[in-house]
Design a protein around this motif. Structure first.
Motif, PDB file in Angstrom:
ATOM      1  N   THR A  51       2.253  -3.000   6.966  1.00  0.00           N
ATOM      2  CA  THR A  51       2.252  -2.837   8.416  1.00  0.00           C
ATOM      3  C   THR A  51       0.851  -3.131   8.944  1.00  0.00           C
ATOM      4  OG1 THR A  51       1.761  -0.486   8.211  1.00  0.00           O
ATOM      5  CG2 THR A  51       4.091  -1.119   8.366  1.00  0.00           C
ATOM      6  N   ALA A  74       0.822  -1.212   0.000  1.00  0.00           N
ATOM      7  CA  ALA A  74       0.000   0.000   0.000  1.00  0.00           C
ATOM      8  C   ALA A  74       0.859   1.266   0.000  1.00  0.00           C
ATOM      9  CB  ALA A  74      -0.936  -0.018   1.201  1.00  0.00           C
ATOM     10  N   GLY A 119      -1.731  -3.443  12.904  1.00  0.00           N
ATOM     11  CA  GLY A 119      -1.870  -3.402  14.344  1.00  0.00           C
ATOM     12  C   GLY A 119      -1.822  -4.816  14.904  1.00  0.00           C
ATOM     13  N   GLU A 148      -5.394  -4.890   9.837  1.00  0.00           N
ATOM     14  CA  GLU A 148      -4.867  -3.986   8.817  1.00  0.00           C
ATOM     15  C   GLU A 148      -5.971  -3.651   7.808  1.00  0.00           C
ATOM     16  OE1 GLU A 148      -5.615  -6.386   6.503  1.00  0.00           O
ATOM     17  OE2 GLU A 148      -3.801  -5.935   5.357  1.00  0.00           O
ATOM     18  N   MET A 149      -5.584  -3.133   6.616  1.00  0.00           N
ATOM     19  CA  MET A 149      -6.606  -2.558   5.744  1.00  0.00           C
ATOM     20  C   MET A 149      -6.613  -3.093   4.306  1.00  0.00           C
ATOM     21  SD  MET A 149      -6.215   1.365   7.180  1.00  0.00           S
ATOM     22  CE  MET A 149      -7.486   2.062   6.123  1.00  0.00           C
ATOM     23  N   THR A 152       3.088  -2.171  13.787  1.00  0.00           N
ATOM     24  CA  THR A 152       3.454  -0.770  14.088  1.00  0.00           C
ATOM     25  C   THR A 152       2.779  -0.267  15.366  1.00  0.00           C
ATOM     26  OG1 THR A 152       1.674  -0.205  12.556  1.00  0.00           O
ATOM     27  CG2 THR A 152       3.942   0.143  11.784  1.00  0.00           C
ATOM     28  N   SER A 167     -10.802   1.044   8.173  1.00  0.00           N
ATOM     29  CA  SER A 167     -10.493   2.132   9.115  1.00  0.00           C
ATOM     30  C   SER A 167      -9.233   1.819   9.888  1.00  0.00           C
ATOM     31  CB  SER A 167     -11.644   2.320  10.107  1.00  0.00           C
ATOM     32  OG  SER A 167     -12.811   2.723   9.434  1.00  0.00           O
ATOM     33  N   LEU A 168      -8.475   2.887  10.164  1.00  0.00           N
ATOM     34  CA  LEU A 168      -7.285   2.715  11.006  1.00  0.00           C
ATOM     35  C   LEU A 168      -7.714   2.536  12.458  1.00  0.00           C
ATOM     36  CD1 LEU A 168      -4.174   2.784  11.174  1.00  0.00           C
ATOM     37  CD2 LEU A 168      -4.323   5.258  11.486  1.00  0.00           C
ATOM     38  N   THR A 176      -3.757   4.869  18.119  1.00  0.00           N
ATOM     39  CA  THR A 176      -3.209   4.112  16.991  1.00  0.00           C
ATOM     40  C   THR A 176      -2.408   5.008  16.055  1.00  0.00           C
ATOM     41  OG1 THR A 176      -5.040   2.570  17.124  1.00  0.00           O
ATOM     42  CG2 THR A 176      -3.831   2.596  15.060  1.00  0.00           C
TER      43      THR A 176
HETATM   44  N1  SAH Z   1      -2.104   8.156   8.740  1.00  0.00           N
HETATM   45  C1  SAH Z   1      -1.197   7.288   8.053  1.00  0.00           C
HETATM   46  C2  SAH Z   1      -1.979   6.464   7.076  1.00  0.00           C
HETATM   47  C3  SAH Z   1      -1.684   5.022   7.138  1.00  0.00           C
HETATM   48  S1  SAH Z   1      -3.069   4.052   7.529  1.00  0.00           S
HETATM   49  C4  SAH Z   1      -0.152   8.125   7.382  1.00  0.00           C
HETATM   50  O1  SAH Z   1      -0.383   9.290   7.150  1.00  0.00           O
HETATM   51  O2  SAH Z   1       0.967   7.636   7.100  1.00  0.00           O
HETATM   52  C5  SAH Z   1      -2.425   2.580   8.014  1.00  0.00           C
HETATM   53  C6  SAH Z   1      -1.787   1.655   7.012  1.00  0.00           C
HETATM   54  O3  SAH Z   1      -1.054   0.759   7.789  1.00  0.00           O
HETATM   55  C7  SAH Z   1      -2.774   0.800   6.211  1.00  0.00           C
HETATM   56  O4  SAH Z   1      -2.265   0.482   4.946  1.00  0.00           O
HETATM   57  C8  SAH Z   1      -2.961  -0.460   7.091  1.00  0.00           C
HETATM   58  O5  SAH Z   1      -2.973  -1.678   6.363  1.00  0.00           O
HETATM   59  C9  SAH Z   1      -1.779  -0.442   8.049  1.00  0.00           C
HETATM   60  N2  SAH Z   1      -2.099  -0.418   9.494  1.00  0.00           N
HETATM   61  C10 SAH Z   1      -1.154  -0.281  10.464  1.00  0.00           C
HETATM   62  N3  SAH Z   1      -1.723  -0.344  11.690  1.00  0.00           N
HETATM   63  C11 SAH Z   1      -3.059  -0.529  11.514  1.00  0.00           C
HETATM   64  C12 SAH Z   1      -4.174  -0.669  12.413  1.00  0.00           C
HETATM   65  N4  SAH Z   1      -4.023  -0.643  13.732  1.00  0.00           N
HETATM   66  N5  SAH Z   1      -5.398  -0.791  11.876  1.00  0.00           N
HETATM   67  C13 SAH Z   1      -5.572  -0.822  10.548  1.00  0.00           C
HETATM   68  N6  SAH Z   1      -4.550  -0.702   9.660  1.00  0.00           N
HETATM   69  C14 SAH Z   1      -3.301  -0.559  10.113  1.00  0.00           C
END
Ligand code: SAH
Length: 236
Positions: free
Chosen positions: A92, A12, A94, A177-178, A201, A157-158, A210
């Motif tokens: 990455t 991604a 959670g 993850e997503m 992460t 959703s994150l 998060t």
């Molecule tokens: N705000 C971040 C956007 C990344 S969103 C930025 O500006 O860099 C998170 C990405 O990491 C998605 O691709 C997802 O697959 C993964 N990810 C990591 N931790 C996650 C969690 N706790 N829940 C969902 N996706 C997560």
């Protein structure tokens, strides 16, 4: 010699992929379709052809495309153009304190990937929403690489609602993850084996928010992700 000669590595975010692109010396390819955001890098590693595809940037918002929609476009074009023997989704995610996850842990998806945010309470559609896609058998590989194996759960959703957590727990999800389940859906349609490798992460049921934890650990986790993804390719 392994039957897996061509690997489509679907990712991604550019930051997650940087170290793999550099370590394997992958080269950016010309776009097949200039309108599609997907970015393709390729190269040979040992006896394998690697196609690494990023979701690319959103032309409207200027950020990396993440989540299920962009991942479906990505993997579909990758399959059509490169006919892979295996689809590997690296990224990455959670992890969960209840499953003893720590930031920097690596998981291989096993035995399934699910969706946790597609609740459709109509006969037949309930199971469709959840997906439950079988992953490439990887327990021996996980042992060899010294990484964990667990159920990966996907949503767009994150953050999470209490209901998301309940559903993830119901399916013994250890990784949130997503992208993975959406990519697995396409792999399943085409009958191509699917595996996800995810670096933790952030701890979903931990005390930090998060987004702060994710941003703090993104580079650290992505470096480990790169190292372990390369080790994984070596043993596939
Ligand atoms: N705000 C971040 C956007 C990344 S969103 C930025 O500006 O860099 C998170 C990405 O990491 C998605 O691709 C997802 O697959 C993964 N990810 C990591 N931790 C996650 C969690 N706790 N829940 C969902 N996706 C997560």
């Amino acid at each position: 010699m392994s039957d897996i000669r061509t690997i489509l590595l679907v990712m991604a975010m550019h930051d997650e992929a940087k170290s793999i692109i550099e370590s394997l010396g992958l080269k950016l390819q010309k776009k097949h379709n200039s309108k599609l955001p997907t970015e393709t890098f390729s190269g040979k590693y040992n006896d394998k052809q690697i196609w690494l595809q990023l979701n690319g940037k959103c032309p409207r918002f200027g950020v990396d495309n993440i989540g299920t929609d962009a991942s479906v476009l990505n993997v579909y074009t990758g399959i059509e153009n490169h006919n892979p023997d295996l689809i590997l989704n690296a990224g990455t995610a959670g992890g969960f304190a209840r499953a003893n996850a720590k930031v920097g842990d690596i998981y291989l998806s096993y035995p399934y990937v699910y969706h946790h945010d597609r609740r459709i309470n109509i006969p037949g559609f309930t199971e469709y929403g959840i997906g439950k896609y079988t992953c490439y058998p990887c327990l021996d590989i996980a042992k060899k690489l010294g990484v964990k194996a667990g159920v990966v759960s996907t949503g767009n959703s994150l953050d999470h609602t209490p209901l998301d957590l309940e559903i993830i727990e119901q399916y013994n999800g250890e990784v949130k993850e997503m992208e993975a389940a959406a990519i697995a859906w396409v792999a399943n349609i085409f009958g191509i084996p699917f595996l996800a490798i995810k670096a933790i992460t952030d701890i979903v049921d931990g005390s930090e928010t998060t987004e702060d934890e994710f941003l703090k650990n993104l580079n650290y986790a992505s470096k480990i992700l790169g190292e372990k993804t390369i080790e994984l390719i070596e043993v596939l």
